[in-house]
Design a protein around this motif. Sequence first.
Motif, PDB file in Angstrom:
ATOM      1  N   GLU B  37       0.847  -1.198   0.000  1.00 16.68           N
ATOM      2  CA  GLU B  37       0.000   0.000   0.000  1.00 16.68           C
ATOM      3  C   GLU B  37       0.880   1.244   0.000  1.00 16.68           C
ATOM      4  N   PHE B  38       0.439   2.241  -0.713  1.00 13.82           N
ATOM      5  CA  PHE B  38       1.068   3.565  -0.640  1.00 13.82           C
ATOM      6  C   PHE B  38       0.008   4.496  -0.089  1.00 13.82           C
ATOM      7  N   GLY B  39       0.054   4.747   1.203  1.00 17.18           N
ATOM      8  CA  GLY B  39      -1.004   5.560   1.797  1.00 17.18           C
ATOM      9  C   GLY B  39      -2.351   4.912   1.512  1.00 17.18           C
ATOM     10  N   PRO B  40      -3.249   5.671   0.920  1.00 17.43           N
ATOM     11  CA  PRO B  40      -4.578   5.102   0.645  1.00 17.43           C
ATOM     12  C   PRO B  40      -4.592   4.185  -0.583  1.00 17.43           C
ATOM     13  N   THR B  41      -3.553   4.273  -1.434  1.00 18.35           N
ATOM     14  CA  THR B  41      -3.548   3.478  -2.661  1.00 18.35           C
ATOM     15  C   THR B  41      -3.093   2.056  -2.369  1.00 18.35           C
ATOM     16  N   VAL B  42      -3.845   1.089  -2.818  1.00 14.30           N
ATOM     17  CA  VAL B  42      -3.401  -0.296  -2.719  1.00 14.30           C
ATOM     18  C   VAL B  42      -2.819  -0.678  -4.075  1.00 14.30           C
ATOM     19  N   ALA B  43      -1.491  -0.752  -4.130  1.00 17.85           N
ATOM     20  CA  ALA B  43      -0.846  -1.044  -5.410  1.00 17.85           C
ATOM     21  C   ALA B  43      -0.887  -2.536  -5.698  1.00 17.85           C
ATOM     22  N   LEU B  44      -0.634  -3.349  -4.678  1.00 16.67           N
ATOM     23  CA  LEU B  44      -0.720  -4.795  -4.822  1.00 16.67           C
ATOM     24  C   LEU B  44      -1.676  -5.304  -3.761  1.00 16.67           C
ATOM     25  N   GLY B  61      -1.772  -4.969 -17.948  1.00 16.60           N
ATOM     26  CA  GLY B  61      -2.869  -4.410 -17.165  1.00 16.60           C
ATOM     27  C   GLY B  61      -2.962  -2.926 -17.381  1.00 16.60           C
ATOM     28  N   PRO B  62      -4.052  -2.326 -16.971  1.00 12.00           N
ATOM     29  CA  PRO B  62      -4.208  -0.886 -17.164  1.00 12.00           C
ATOM     30  C   PRO B  62      -3.216  -0.116 -16.294  1.00 12.00           C
ATOM     31  N   SER B  63      -3.067   1.153 -16.600  1.00 13.63           N
ATOM     32  CA  SER B  63      -2.130   1.986 -15.847  1.00 13.63           C
ATOM     33  C   SER B  63      -2.525   2.015 -14.370  1.00 13.63           C
ATOM     34  N   GLY B  64      -1.517   1.856 -13.494  1.00 12.24           N
ATOM     35  CA  GLY B  64      -1.791   1.926 -12.066  1.00 12.24           C
ATOM     36  C   GLY B  64      -2.260   0.626 -11.442  1.00 12.24           C
ATOM     37  N   CYS B  65      -2.192  -0.482 -12.195  1.00 13.12           N
ATOM     38  CA  CYS B  65      -2.704  -1.735 -11.651  1.00 13.12           C
ATOM     39  C   CYS B  65      -1.656  -2.452 -10.819  1.00 13.12           C
ATOM     40  N   GLY B  66      -0.443  -1.944 -10.749  1.00 12.51           N
ATOM     41  CA  GLY B  66       0.568  -2.533  -9.872  1.00 12.51           C
ATOM     42  C   GLY B  66       1.639  -3.343 -10.578  1.00 12.51           C
ATOM     43  N   LYS B  67       1.739  -3.227 -11.901  1.00 13.41           N
ATOM     44  CA  LYS B  67       2.732  -4.009 -12.636  1.00 13.41           C
ATOM     45  C   LYS B  67       4.150  -3.642 -12.212  1.00 13.41           C
ATOM     46  N   THR B  68       4.430  -2.322 -12.250  1.00 12.77           N
ATOM     47  CA  THR B  68       5.762  -1.873 -11.893  1.00 12.77           C
ATOM     48  C   THR B  68       6.074  -2.222 -10.445  1.00 12.77           C
ATOM     49  N   THR B  69       5.092  -2.052  -9.578  1.00 12.96           N
ATOM     50  CA  THR B  69       5.311  -2.354  -8.167  1.00 12.96           C
ATOM     51  C   THR B  69       5.689  -3.826  -7.984  1.00 12.96           C
ATOM     52  N   ALA B  70       4.991  -4.711  -8.682  1.00  8.96           N
ATOM     53  CA  ALA B  70       5.310  -6.136  -8.573  1.00  8.96           C
ATOM     54  C   ALA B  70       6.748  -6.397  -8.999  1.00  8.96           C
ATOM     55  N   ASP B 183      10.812  -3.541 -17.479  1.00  7.38           N
ATOM     56  CA  ASP B 183       9.675  -2.682 -17.149  1.00  7.38           C
ATOM     57  C   ASP B 183       9.394  -1.741 -18.305  1.00  7.38           C
ATOM     58  N   GLU B 184       8.471  -2.108 -19.141  1.00  8.68           N
ATOM     59  CA  GLU B 184       8.128  -1.313 -20.320  1.00  8.68           C
ATOM     60  C   GLU B 184       9.370  -0.749 -21.000  1.00  8.68           C
ATOM     61  N   PRO B 185      10.301  -1.624 -21.385  1.00  5.97           N
ATOM     62  CA  PRO B 185      11.572  -1.117 -21.922  1.00  5.97           C
ATOM     63  C   PRO B 185      11.396  -0.436 -23.264  1.00  5.97           C
ATOM     64  N   THR B 216       4.169  -4.549 -19.443  1.00  5.07           N
ATOM     65  CA  THR B 216       3.731  -3.708 -20.548  1.00  5.07           C
ATOM     66  C   THR B 216       2.267  -3.359 -20.367  1.00  5.07           C
ATOM     67  N   HIS B 217       1.851  -2.249 -20.914  1.00  2.45           N
ATOM     68  CA  HIS B 217       0.416  -2.036 -20.948  1.00  2.45           C
ATOM     69  C   HIS B 217      -0.101  -2.110 -22.388  1.00  2.45           C
ATOM     70  N   ASP B 218       0.800  -2.565 -23.267  1.00  2.00           N
ATOM     71  CA  ASP B 218       0.448  -2.724 -24.671  1.00  2.00           C
ATOM     72  C   ASP B 218       0.095  -4.190 -24.895  1.00  2.00           C
TER      73      ASP B 218
HETATM   74  N1  LIG Z   1       6.278   5.382  -4.575  1.00  3.73           N
HETATM   75  C1  LIG Z   1       4.945   5.480  -4.627  1.00  3.73           C
HETATM   76  N2  LIG Z   1       4.292   6.329  -3.813  1.00  3.73           N
HETATM   77  C2  LIG Z   1       2.950   6.420  -3.851  1.00  3.73           C
HETATM   78  N3  LIG Z   1       2.165   5.733  -4.669  1.00  3.73           N
HETATM   79  C3  LIG Z   1       2.746   4.870  -5.523  1.00  3.73           C
HETATM   80  C4  LIG Z   1       4.160   4.702  -5.547  1.00  3.73           C
HETATM   81  N4  LIG Z   1       4.457   3.775  -6.481  1.00  3.73           N
HETATM   82  C5  LIG Z   1       3.289   3.403  -7.017  1.00  3.73           C
HETATM   83  N5  LIG Z   1       2.249   4.038  -6.442  1.00  3.73           N
HETATM   84  C6  LIG Z   1       0.824   3.841  -6.755  1.00  3.73           C
HETATM   85  O1  LIG Z   1       0.575   2.459  -6.789  1.00  3.73           O
HETATM   86  C7  LIG Z   1      -0.259   2.125  -7.872  1.00  3.73           C
HETATM   87  C8  LIG Z   1       0.410   1.092  -8.749  1.00  3.73           C
HETATM   88  O2  LIG Z   1       1.514   1.693  -9.349  1.00  3.73           O
HETATM   89  P1  LIG Z   1       2.412   0.970 -10.442  1.00  3.73           P
HETATM   90  O3  LIG Z   1       3.521   1.882 -10.759  1.00  3.73           O
HETATM   91  O4  LIG Z   1       2.776  -0.380  -9.966  1.00  3.73           O
HETATM   92  O5  LIG Z   1       1.408   0.871 -11.671  1.00  3.73           O
HETATM   93  P2  LIG Z   1       1.690   0.317 -13.110  1.00  3.73           P
HETATM   94  O6  LIG Z   1       0.803  -0.853 -13.285  1.00  3.73           O
HETATM   95  O7  LIG Z   1       3.130   0.097 -13.332  1.00  3.73           O
HETATM   96  O8  LIG Z   1       1.146   1.490 -14.018  1.00  3.73           O
HETATM   97  P3  LIG Z   1       1.769   2.102 -15.378  1.00  3.73           P
HETATM   98  O9  LIG Z   1       1.287   1.237 -16.477  1.00  3.73           O
HETATM   99  O10 LIG Z   1       1.155   3.455 -15.439  1.00  3.73           O
HETATM  100  O11 LIG Z   1       3.250   2.133 -15.241  1.00  3.73           O
HETATM  101  C9  LIG Z   1      -0.570   3.421  -8.579  1.00  3.73           C
HETATM  102  O12 LIG Z   1      -1.833   3.857  -8.162  1.00  3.73           O
HETATM  103  C10 LIG Z   1       0.491   4.372  -8.124  1.00  3.73           C
HETATM  104  O13 LIG Z   1      -0.024   5.673  -8.052  1.00  3.73           O
END
Ligand SMILES: Nc1ncnc2c1ncn2[C@@H]1O[C@H](COP(=O)(O)OP(=O)(O)OP(=O)(O)O)[C@@H](O)[C@H]1O
Lengths: 313, 375
Positions: B37-44, B61-70, B183-185, B216-218
Amino acid sequence: MAALTPTASATSPAAPPPKEATPAASSVRRRSRPRVWRGAVLVLAGIYFVVPLLASFVFTVHTPGQGVSFEAYTGILSADGFADSLLLSLGLAACTIALSLLLAVPALVAVRLGAPRLGPVVEIVCMLPLVVPPIALVSGITTVLGWGPEYLSTTPLYQTFIVVQNESFPLVLVIAYTVLALPFVYRSLDAGLRAVDIPTLVEAARNCGASMPYVILRVVLPNLRSSLAGASFLTLALVLGEYTIAALLGYQPFAVWIVTISGSQAQTSVAVSLLSLLIAWALLMVLSRAGARAAAGATNPAPGAPTSLSGKE
Amino acid sequence: MSATSTLPGGATGPGPAAAPGAAAPGALVEFRGLRREFGPTVALDGLDLTARPGELLALLGPSGCGKTTALRVLAGFEHPDAGEVLVDGEDITRVPANRRDAGMVFQSYSLFPHLNARDNVAFGLRVRKVSAAERRDRAAELLGLVGLPEHGDRFPHQMSGGQQQRVALARALALRPRVLLLDEPLSALDAKVRLSLREEIRRLQLSLGITTIFVTHDQEEALSMADRVAVLNAGRLEQCAPPAELYERPATAFVAEFVGTMNRLPGQLTDGGRVAVAGVTLPVDGEIPRSPAVEVLIRPENMTATADERGTATVVSASFFGSVTRVLLDLPGGGSVKADVPSRDAGALAPGVRATVRPADRPVLVVPAAAGTGA
Ligand SMILES: Nc1ncnc2c1ncn2[C@@H]1O[C@H](COP(=O)(O)OP(=O)(O)OP(=O)(O)O)[C@@H](O)[C@H]1O
Ligand SMILES: [Mg+2]
């Protein structure tokens, strides 16, 4: 650009369609106007800077009624206290540079990597010395150093007070100058840190197996080289020219010495000022060269690289 | 967009490249109940996912779905609030990033600006105190592998974006990692470079046999490159399957609509596990929802449209896609439908023309009608 314009004007008279010549001519006229202004501004600024320097120089070599002599310059090295005060100032500058970089670099890098939200706070703290007049700083320092009740005389605190006021190398000046230099060091480093994506580079390096100290040493610092050089130079210039604090605390580094001898040997004092200006200027050149060479890896394309050719218009 | 044409390993066979990294066998990567979690956002939000040894797994997955975080959790740049990451069965959740043995290529250009391509590639070897001669050889070998044998002396600013990402790929492979993370290279590159580079990445990955996770989101990128595609939504796994299966048999409505193009048509459940839609009755594929109001998911290529004066649909527009033309039609009850028509038959379907639409007679997915969806 300069190479392009003559070619265009050389071909346009030969080329029959007059339609093409007109816009070219008008664009030349339009462009020549700013050029005139640029020249005027340059000349004015030049006069503003050069005239006092020339006047100073004339003052040092020409004594009314006695003709021209370079004694003021030849006598500098043997002047009483010149070497001591200059060495003291250079030593103070070296220590100040080291201390301020040691303080600022880890702090700024840490803030950028770990707590970007603290950035504005750090900025305000670092800029604070700009709004505090040196006089206030001095009276603060004297108050603190003067505060030494008898019963503390055997404690390390008291000993520290004495050591920092050591006449031959007053560390208290290093501390004061570090505070004064902080805004300049901060600005310079901040610009450097903004120019590269430090967090990503750090992660890339960590991903290659590098430990954090290794990353700082081999990745962060090399990419900050030119801003480190800039910060060092600004600090050096500041320390060489600082008068207020040193004079009020009763030490005699370079700037104070110049003022001291100006009473008895006015010409020597002006000659030294001129020389120190030239030295500072030369140092600036050296440092900016070094910075440019360091940045060659980052921004200056090597000869033959296509980027520079297409980059200019 | 035809996903079915690129079955795993089909289009891109093992390349001719030498395999300097072949010594590293692909590792098994497991995410177990990852939560971040990032504050109120649940990334994973409890992500469970497995990458099999040597496969290329795309995270889509769509933007913000947590791909990069994973991916960052796997690389060690982000720490999960709960859950664990296992590589070959070994829990690495608490291993620092510099001892993870996972090479990563970043979305933004991440080459060290003060080092030339060769030194960038050799950076990790230098950290490991490999001798200068060996570093040079290995860097040259890797630069050859990514198709830049002549670029060792170039600095990052002297290279194009595509070249920089190739060097970054070589750098990520230099230490023969067990896992390769991308990561989306390609997202910063133009379409043509992107296409050629993704083929090369695939070729390289196959020849090295390295387990690769590709974010990727493509969807076209994911479907064309990956052995399996994991579709993420709001920090959770929706489905992980080979591209063809993902396209043909989506497990959830989200996957069905996110991957490829999908029509949603109102339907009526009938007896015998069938559904009436657009004038025909079709068998239901998979689960039959309990809700009274249902919608039927049908791909445009499974819809036919024919010009017909007594038809109830009206052609709105037609987009030429080469062999097929995608026709958008308005339905009488409101809503619209897309149908792919062979381009040679599409001439009659000009905007304004009346037409009849008919779904192909094959099993269809049925989902509860979404509130507010008029179609
Ligand atoms: N360091 C951070 N601080 C606060 N919120 C974050 C942080 N990193 C990611 N988030 C939030 O966590 C969620 C998932 O982010 P993530 O970067 O994993 O998405 P993504 O799937 O890679 O999206 P994109 O396709 O846009 O790259 C998003 O809502 C993002 O705003
Ligand atoms: Mg991302």
